[in-house]
Design a protein around this motif. Structure first.
Motif, short mmCIF file in Angstrom:
data_model
loop_
_atom_site.label_atom_id
_atom_site.label_comp_id
_atom_site.label_asym_id
_atom_site.label_seq_id
_atom_site.Cartn_x
_atom_site.Cartn_y
_atom_site.Cartn_z
N ASP A 34 0.81 -1.22 0.00
CA ASP A 34 0.00 0.00 0.00
C ASP A 34 0.85 1.27 0.00
OD1 ASP A 34 -2.26 -1.57 -0.02
OD2 ASP A 34 -2.46 -1.56 2.15
N MET A 35 2.13 1.14 0.35
CA MET A 35 3.02 2.30 0.36
C MET A 35 3.68 2.53 -1.00
SD MET A 35 4.87 1.97 4.02
CE MET A 35 4.38 0.49 4.85
N LEU A 36 3.46 1.59 -1.93
CA LEU A 36 4.05 1.73 -3.26
C LEU A 36 3.24 2.73 -4.09
CD1 LEU A 36 4.65 -2.03 -4.13
CD2 LEU A 36 6.39 -0.33 -3.61
N PRO A 37 3.85 3.26 -5.15
CA PRO A 37 3.09 4.11 -6.07
C PRO A 37 1.94 3.30 -6.67
CG PRO A 37 5.44 4.18 -6.58
CD PRO A 37 5.24 3.14 -5.52
N ALA A 38 0.86 3.96 -7.02
CA ALA A 38 -0.35 3.30 -7.52
C ALA A 38 -0.07 2.38 -8.70
CB ALA A 38 -1.39 4.35 -7.91
N ASP A 39 0.85 2.77 -9.60
CA ASP A 39 1.11 1.95 -10.77
C ASP A 39 1.86 0.66 -10.43
OD1 ASP A 39 3.38 3.51 -10.12
OD2 ASP A 39 4.18 3.29 -12.15
N LYS A 40 2.45 0.56 -9.25
CA LYS A 40 3.18 -0.65 -8.84
C LYS A 40 2.33 -1.55 -7.93
CE LYS A 40 7.29 0.88 -10.29
NZ LYS A 40 7.93 0.40 -11.44
N GLN A 41 1.25 -1.02 -7.38
CA GLN A 41 0.45 -1.79 -6.43
C GLN A 41 -0.21 -3.01 -7.06
OE1 GLN A 41 -2.29 0.58 -4.18
NE2 GLN A 41 -0.67 1.81 -3.25
N ALA A 42 -0.71 -2.88 -8.27
CA ALA A 42 -1.37 -4.01 -8.94
C ALA A 42 -0.39 -5.16 -9.16
CB ALA A 42 -2.00 -3.57 -10.25
N ALA A 43 0.81 -4.84 -9.61
CA ALA A 43 1.83 -5.88 -9.85
C ALA A 43 2.23 -6.54 -8.53
CB ALA A 43 3.04 -5.28 -10.55
N ALA A 44 2.37 -5.74 -7.48
CA ALA A 44 2.73 -6.29 -6.18
C ALA A 44 1.61 -7.19 -5.64
CB ALA A 44 3.02 -5.16 -5.19
N SER A 45 0.36 -6.78 -5.83
CA SER A 45 -0.78 -7.60 -5.39
C SER A 45 -0.80 -8.94 -6.09
CB SER A 45 -2.10 -6.88 -5.65
OG SER A 45 -2.25 -5.80 -4.79
N LEU A 46 -0.56 -8.92 -7.39
CA LEU A 46 -0.54 -10.16 -8.17
C LEU A 46 0.60 -11.07 -7.73
CD1 LEU A 46 -1.83 -11.76 -10.47
CD2 LEU A 46 -0.33 -10.55 -12.05
N ALA A 47 1.76 -10.50 -7.49
CA ALA A 47 2.91 -11.30 -7.05
C ALA A 47 2.64 -11.92 -5.68
CB ALA A 47 4.17 -10.42 -6.99
N ILE A 48 2.04 -11.17 -4.77
CA ILE A 48 1.72 -11.69 -3.44
C ILE A 48 0.68 -12.80 -3.55
CG2 ILE A 48 0.65 -11.11 -1.23
CD1 ILE A 48 2.02 -8.30 -1.56
N GLU A 49 -0.35 -12.58 -4.37
CA GLU A 49 -1.40 -13.59 -4.56
C GLU A 49 -0.83 -14.88 -5.13
OE1 GLU A 49 -5.12 -13.88 -7.55
OE2 GLU A 49 -5.08 -12.06 -6.31
N ASN A 50 0.06 -14.77 -6.13
CA ASN A 50 0.69 -15.96 -6.70
C ASN A 50 1.57 -16.67 -5.68
OD1 ASN A 50 -0.51 -15.72 -9.20
ND2 ASN A 50 1.16 -14.52 -10.06
N SER A 51 2.28 -15.91 -4.86
CA SER A 51 3.12 -16.50 -3.83
C SER A 51 2.29 -17.24 -2.79
CB SER A 51 3.96 -15.42 -3.13
OG SER A 51 4.85 -14.84 -4.04
N GLU A 52 1.15 -16.66 -2.41
CA GLU A 52 0.27 -17.32 -1.45
C GLU A 52 -0.29 -18.62 -2.02
OE1 GLU A 52 -2.40 -14.04 -0.71
OE2 GLU A 52 -1.38 -13.56 1.18
N LYS A 53 -0.63 -18.62 -3.29
CA LYS A 53 -1.15 -19.83 -3.93
C LYS A 53 -0.07 -20.91 -3.98
CE LYS A 53 -3.56 -21.46 -8.04
NZ LYS A 53 -4.13 -21.10 -9.32
N GLN A 54 1.14 -20.55 -4.38
CA GLN A 54 2.23 -21.51 -4.43
C GLN A 54 2.56 -22.06 -3.04
OE1 GLN A 54 3.60 -22.88 -7.15
NE2 GLN A 54 2.06 -21.70 -8.25
N LEU A 55 2.50 -21.22 -2.04
CA LEU A 55 2.73 -21.66 -0.66
C LEU A 55 1.66 -22.65 -0.22
CD1 LEU A 55 4.39 -21.40 1.93
CD2 LEU A 55 2.92 -19.47 2.57
N ALA A 56 0.41 -22.39 -0.56
CA ALA A 56 -0.69 -23.29 -0.20
C ALA A 56 -0.53 -24.63 -0.92
CB ALA A 56 -2.03 -22.65 -0.55
#
Length: 121
Positions: A34-56
């Motif tokens: 949430d502290m990233l610039p708006a244009d980087k937040q979507a990419a960060a969200s996707l990376a976190i979501e993919n990491s959570e899925k791989q971890l599961a």
């Protein structure tokens, strides 16, 4: 190193602690995104979501290799835990397993004796 039940339990405990630490780290990343610039937040969200899925997926694969039952209510699968034993007069015999997320079990309602309290999650 000799493979013993104690070694397997120690390895499973270490893996569980590792998964917990990774989940905490992903939580920090989720908050920091949430502290990233708006244009980087979507990419960060996707990376976190993919990491959570791989971890599961990794967690479910480890559980399966240790002999845990998996619930097929969603993907990645949810680990099922032993919660009781089946009524010997019913079709289902032996241990009864329950989905730790949705509460589905491997026995018909009222067809087993619960030995573990219902999860409050």
């Amino acid at each position: 190193m000799e493979i013993t039940p104690e070694n397997i339990a120690a390895g499973a405990s270490a893996a569980s602690a590792s998964f917990k630490a990774i989940r905490q780290l992903l939580g920090v990343f989720r908050d920091a995104k949430d502290m990233l610039p708006a244009d980087k937040q979507a990419a960060a969200s996707l990376a976190i979501e993919n990491s959570e899925k791989q971890l599961a997926i990794a967690e479910a694969e480890l559980a399966r290799s240790l002999g845990y039952k998996l619930c097929h209510c969603q993907f990645p699968p949810t680990i099922m835990l032993a919660v009781g034993y089946a009524d010997p007069r019913r079709d289902v015999k032996g241990q009864v397993y329950e989905c730790s997320k949705f509460g589905y079990d491997t026995a018909a309602p009222w067809a087993f004796t619960r030995t573990k309290p219902v999860s409050a999650e």
